[in-house]
Scaffold this active site. Structure first.
Site, PDB file in Angstrom:
ATOM      1  N   GLU A   5       2.110   1.688  -3.404  1.00  0.00           N
ATOM      2  CA  GLU A   5       1.049   2.184  -4.279  1.00  0.00           C
ATOM      3  C   GLU A   5       0.836   3.686  -4.068  1.00  0.00           C
ATOM      4  O   GLU A   5       0.662   4.443  -5.037  1.00  0.00           O
ATOM      5  CB  GLU A   5      -0.243   1.394  -3.991  1.00  0.00           C
ATOM      6  CG  GLU A   5      -1.326   1.587  -5.028  1.00  0.00           C
ATOM      7  CD  GLU A   5      -2.585   0.776  -4.701  1.00  0.00           C
ATOM      8  OE1 GLU A   5      -2.604   0.029  -3.697  1.00  0.00           O
ATOM      9  OE2 GLU A   5      -3.566   0.923  -5.464  1.00  0.00           O
ATOM     10  N   GLU A  46     -16.373 -11.543   2.678  1.00  0.00           N
ATOM     11  CA  GLU A  46     -15.203 -11.223   1.856  1.00  0.00           C
ATOM     12  C   GLU A  46     -14.526 -12.512   1.377  1.00  0.00           C
ATOM     13  O   GLU A  46     -14.204 -12.654   0.194  1.00  0.00           O
ATOM     14  CB  GLU A  46     -14.203 -10.393   2.671  1.00  0.00           C
ATOM     15  CG  GLU A  46     -12.943 -10.024   1.891  1.00  0.00           C
ATOM     16  CD  GLU A  46     -11.831  -9.483   2.795  1.00  0.00           C
ATOM     17  OE1 GLU A  46     -11.746  -9.886   3.977  1.00  0.00           O
ATOM     18  OE2 GLU A  46     -11.044  -8.650   2.314  1.00  0.00           O
ATOM     19  N   LYS A  83     -15.761 -10.201   7.103  1.00  0.00           N
ATOM     20  CA  LYS A  83     -14.668 -11.032   6.582  1.00  0.00           C
ATOM     21  C   LYS A  83     -15.196 -12.370   6.063  1.00  0.00           C
ATOM     22  O   LYS A  83     -14.573 -13.007   5.217  1.00  0.00           O
ATOM     23  CB  LYS A  83     -13.608 -11.270   7.662  1.00  0.00           C
ATOM     24  CG  LYS A  83     -12.873 -10.026   8.099  1.00  0.00           C
ATOM     25  CD  LYS A  83     -11.698  -9.697   7.203  1.00  0.00           C
ATOM     26  CE  LYS A  83     -11.034  -8.399   7.629  1.00  0.00           C
ATOM     27  NZ  LYS A  83     -10.224  -7.807   6.565  1.00  0.00           N
ATOM     28  N   GLU A 103       0.831  -1.210   0.000  1.00  0.00           N
ATOM     29  CA  GLU A 103       0.000   0.000   0.000  1.00  0.00           C
ATOM     30  C   GLU A 103       0.865   1.259   0.000  1.00  0.00           C
ATOM     31  O   GLU A 103       0.559   2.235  -0.702  1.00  0.00           O
ATOM     32  CB  GLU A 103      -0.924  -0.013   1.226  1.00  0.00           C
ATOM     33  CG  GLU A 103      -2.253   0.649   0.969  1.00  0.00           C
ATOM     34  CD  GLU A 103      -3.262   0.283   2.049  1.00  0.00           C
ATOM     35  OE1 GLU A 103      -4.098  -0.605   1.770  1.00  0.00           O
ATOM     36  OE2 GLU A 103      -3.204   0.847   3.145  1.00  0.00           O
ATOM     37  N   CYS A 153     -11.344  -2.116  13.854  1.00  0.00           N
ATOM     38  CA  CYS A 153     -11.557  -3.552  14.130  1.00  0.00           C
ATOM     39  C   CYS A 153     -11.765  -3.861  15.613  1.00  0.00           C
ATOM     40  O   CYS A 153     -12.423  -4.834  15.952  1.00  0.00           O
ATOM     41  CB  CYS A 153     -10.396  -4.361  13.612  1.00  0.00           C
ATOM     42  SG  CYS A 153     -10.196  -4.199  11.846  1.00  0.00           S
ATOM     43  N   CYS A 160      -8.512  -2.476   3.428  1.00  0.00           N
ATOM     44  CA  CYS A 160      -8.510  -3.735   4.187  1.00  0.00           C
ATOM     45  C   CYS A 160      -9.840  -4.046   4.862  1.00  0.00           C
ATOM     46  O   CYS A 160     -10.058  -5.152   5.309  1.00  0.00           O
ATOM     47  CB  CYS A 160      -7.366  -3.772   5.186  1.00  0.00           C
ATOM     48  SG  CYS A 160      -7.065  -2.247   6.001  1.00  0.00           S
ATOM     49  N   SER A 183      -7.191   1.627  -2.756  1.00  0.00           N
ATOM     50  CA  SER A 183      -6.002   0.831  -3.049  1.00  0.00           C
ATOM     51  C   SER A 183      -6.472  -0.521  -3.589  1.00  0.00           C
ATOM     52  O   SER A 183      -7.535  -1.015  -3.216  1.00  0.00           O
ATOM     53  CB  SER A 183      -5.224   0.627  -1.746  1.00  0.00           C
ATOM     54  OG  SER A 183      -4.439  -0.528  -1.823  1.00  0.00           O
ATOM     55  N   GLU A 218     -14.064 -13.332  -6.820  1.00  0.00           N
ATOM     56  CA  GLU A 218     -12.704 -13.059  -7.316  1.00  0.00           C
ATOM     57  C   GLU A 218     -11.638 -13.445  -6.303  1.00  0.00           C
ATOM     58  O   GLU A 218     -10.467 -13.548  -6.627  1.00  0.00           O
ATOM     59  CB  GLU A 218     -12.553 -11.598  -7.762  1.00  0.00           C
ATOM     60  CG  GLU A 218     -12.457 -10.565  -6.656  1.00  0.00           C
ATOM     61  CD  GLU A 218     -13.802 -10.186  -6.060  1.00  0.00           C
ATOM     62  OE1 GLU A 218     -14.821 -10.855  -6.358  1.00  0.00           O
ATOM     63  OE2 GLU A 218     -13.842  -9.223  -5.257  1.00  0.00           O
TER      64      GLU A 218
HETATM   65 FE1  HC1 Z   1      -8.890  -5.949  10.933  1.00  0.00          FE
HETATM   66 FE2  HC1 Z   1      -7.193  -6.180   9.070  1.00  0.00          FE
HETATM   67  S1  HC1 Z   1      -7.074  -4.618  10.709  1.00  0.00           S
HETATM   68  S2  HC1 Z   1      -9.318  -5.515   8.736  1.00  0.00           S
HETATM   69  O1  HC1 Z   1      -9.981  -4.745  11.476  1.00  0.00           O
HETATM   70  O2  HC1 Z   1      -6.514  -4.991   7.721  1.00  0.00           O
HETATM   71  O3  HC1 Z   1     -10.973  -8.022  10.878  1.00  0.00           O
HETATM   72  O4  HC1 Z   1      -8.010  -6.765  13.677  1.00  0.00           O
HETATM   73  O5  HC1 Z   1      -7.461  -8.563  10.620  1.00  0.00           O
HETATM   74  O6  HC1 Z   1      -7.405  -8.504   7.097  1.00  0.00           O
HETATM   75  O7  HC1 Z   1      -4.405  -6.882   9.781  1.00  0.00           O
HETATM   76  C1  HC1 Z   1     -10.223  -7.225  10.994  1.00  0.00           C
HETATM   77  C2  HC1 Z   1      -8.415  -6.402  12.664  1.00  0.00           C
HETATM   78  C3  HC1 Z   1      -7.737  -7.462  10.370  1.00  0.00           C
HETATM   79  C4  HC1 Z   1      -7.256  -7.613   7.840  1.00  0.00           C
HETATM   80  C5  HC1 Z   1      -5.422  -6.704   9.448  1.00  0.00           C
END
Ligand code: HC1
Ligand code: SF4
Length: 574
Positions: free
Chosen positions: A286, A365, A362, A283, A507, A303, A323, A370
């Site tokens: 980028e 996700e 998540k 990132e 998070c 993320c 990103s 993809e």
């Molecule tokens: Fe998160 Fe991440 S910070 S998104 O909140 O970018 O879930 O803890 O795991 O993948 O590292 C969540 C937290 C986590 C991702 C990272």
């Protein structure tokens, strides 16, 4: 100020407050159910639909709900009269008369606010037996289960989804007995524009909204001798899961987590923090690439999968702004099934990647087309902090008294920069630590960028890098994100980089975290713990992680190079 008497205690209070607020000031507990007051978010759910906070007004001979009744000069309030207590009990009994009697098997067993109130108010029988609601559960999505039979119409979810997240998915439909909460026309959740942020789940007092439970899938994988089961834990787990084992909020349990996972029989115990460092390598590259080559600015962090869904649904014209980095846990899944698989000489199809996440989105996700078509299904199973704690309890693991151990290598080493991913502002702070050193060639002496920290919904800061003032924006909560996105759409944004997290607090306040039942102090303690964990780390910049440097040297080549692109970047679709 007005003078009131509450349970015989005289007090002077501002005339603008409610009886409930006055009682709180006098340390008198009035039970509530539909009421929710999240001060940091400026969220107040005032539907007064449950009547569990009923109190008696002496002299006026009336019963009123404390949560919406304003105090008045000379008011004489009894919260503890037989009449008031009885009215509260009846309110709960009536709710129970139209509620499934399945506490034993309910996902909210012992976490349910209705159940707790039945105990507190001494409900011993359900006196009324009439018609009950019968709705099918909505099992359409990969993330959230909606069970309208358990909905008590408190409408906390609706307030959260509409006012804080501005997603407008949940609203009340129908009237009287037939009223339910759901997406418009009661379409399945999967067909709505739900982001799966899970904040509705976080505030639901019963099990009307819960995460899809995937714990059995993990047990099955663990018991399959043909599978090599790899697990990873997110940054925000280590500062929250202790709460579910009676530990103080903000207790850091990183070492115990690693030990617990090994005891459960995972073949490799990895850390999402490793992949957060990897994310920063990509990132920050980028960001620099976009700055130096006149690319699209601002860049947005990518993320948070609920936030990604939000921009896809709500701002399809801005899909070139985020990103292209996959989120850290997805990156770890890919690296486990390529680099790690090659290293240990195992068929990647035999590897099962389990992510322990504070997040409900998540789950959705990991199921995105993809992200499942290449690299043998990047991540196979996602369980939340709550589900994982339940698994530890099922396994009889005495978590609180476990010794510490380390994560396994090569995907277990991490820096302080990765830990702070768990809180709002942390991802961008981590990115700046690296971008600064890469762009200037100088050491960043003070790595703690306090101007980016805090709990304000929208924050900003400026970091001088060479001759440039890099302007940074931060938003957490999707309503706040919407404001920054509208500015970008209207050409009014002056930022170079923006971090967005869907959940208030980031998070640490995720929809899969231990329920905080409205106590926001808990989320602040988790945030403090995140910063403490960063401070305790020997290395605090992602590009100093030796295992990450090795990964690029042995396998990926250059950050943001061809192979990295192929494995670690993705695209978005409206
Ligand atoms: Fe998160 Fe991440 S910070 S998104 O909140 O970018 O879930 O803890 O795991 O993948 O590292 C969540 C937290 C986590 C991702 C990272
Ligand atoms: Fe709304 Fe988030 Fe719940 Fe979806 S998960 S209904 S977007 S609060």
């Amino acid at each position: 100020l007005v003078k009131i008497t509450i349970n015989g205690q005289e007090m002077q209070v501002p005339e603008t407050i409610t009886i409930l607020e006055a009682a709180n000031r006098a340390n008198i507990r009035i039970p509530t159910l539909c009421h929710l007051d999240l001060h940091d978010l400026k969220l107040v759910n005032k539907t007064a639909s449950c009547r569990v906070c009923t109190v008696e007004l002496k002299g006026r001979n009336s019963l009123v709900p404390a949560c919406v009744t304003q105090v008045d000069e000379g008011m004489i309030i009894r919260t503890d009269s037989h009449r008031a207590i009885n009215a509260r009990r009846i309110a709960v009994e009536l709710l129970l008369s139209n509620h499934p009697n399945e506490c034993f098997t309910c996902p909210k067993n012992l976490e349910c606010e209705l159940q707790a109130l039945a105990k507190e108010l001494g409900v011993r029988e359900i006196k009324w037996h009439g018609e009950k609601m019968h709705y099918d559960k909505d099992l359409s999505s990969d993330a959230i289960v909606k069970d309208p039979n358990k909905c008590i119409m408190c409408r906390r979810c609706e307030t959260m989804c509409n006012e804080i997240q501005t997603c407008g998915i949940l609203s009340a439909m129908g009237r009287g007995f037939k009223a339910i909460v759901g997406p418009a026309f009661n379409i399945p959740m999967k067909d709505s524009s739900c982001t799966y942020c899970g904040q509705c789940v976080a505030v639901c007092p019963t099990a009307a909204l819960t995460e899809v439970n995937h714990t059995d899938k993990v047990w099955e994988a663990l018991s399959d001798p043909d599978k090599h089961v790899v697990v990873q834990v997110a940054p925000a787990i280590r500062v929250a899961i202790g709460e579910l084992f009676g530990m103080e909020p903000g207790t850091i349990v990183t070492g115990k987590l690693a030990t617990a996972l090994k005891n459960m029989g995972f073949d490799a115990v990895f850390d999402t923090d490793f992949a957060a460092d990897l994310t920063i390598m990509e990132e920050a590259s980028e960001l620099i690439h976009r700055i130096e080559h006149g690319g699209k600015l601002p860049i947005l962090t990518s993320c948070c999968p609920a936030w990604v869904k939000f921009i896809e649904h709500q701002f399809p014209e801005l899909l070139d702004v985020p990103s292209t980095c996959k989120s850290p846990h997805i990156m770890l899944g890919v690296i486990a099934k390529t680099y790690y698989a090659e290293k240990i000489g195992i068929d990647p199809d035999k590897i099962v990647v389990v992510s322990v996440m504070p997040c409900i989105a998540k789950k959705a996700e990991a199921a995105r087309p993809e992200l499942t078509k290449d690299y043998h299904n990047n991540v196979d199973i996602v369980v939340t902090t709550r589900e994982f704690a339940a698994m530890l309890k099922e396994a009889g693991i005495d978590f609180k008294n476990l010794p510490d151990s380390d994560f396994d290598n090569p995907l277990g080493e991490s820096t302080g920069a990765s830990v702070i991913f768990g809180t709002t502002g942390g991802v961008i702070e981590a990115a700046v630590r690296t971008a600064y050193e890469w762009m200037t060639g100088e050491e960043l002496k003070d790595v703690e960028l306090h101007q980016l920290r805090g709990m304000e919904g929208i924050r900003e800061g400026t970091v001088k890098i060479k001759e440039m003032d890099i302007k940074i924006g931060i938003a957490h909560g999707l309503g706040n994100a919407r404001k920054l996105l509208e500015d970008i759409r209207d050409g009014k944004s002056h930022y170079h980089a923006i971090e967005i997290m869907a959940c208030p607090g980031g998070c640490i306040g995720g929809g899969g975290q231990p329920y905080h039942h409205g106590n926001e102090e808990i989320v602040r303690k988790r945030q403090q713990a995140i910063y403490n964990e960063d401070r305790n780390k020997a290395l605090r910049k992602s590009h100093e992680n030796p295992e990450i440097l090795k990964l690029y040297k042995e396998y990926l080549g250059e950050p943001y190079g061809e192979k990295a692109h192929d494995l670690l970047h993705t695209h978005y679709e409206a």
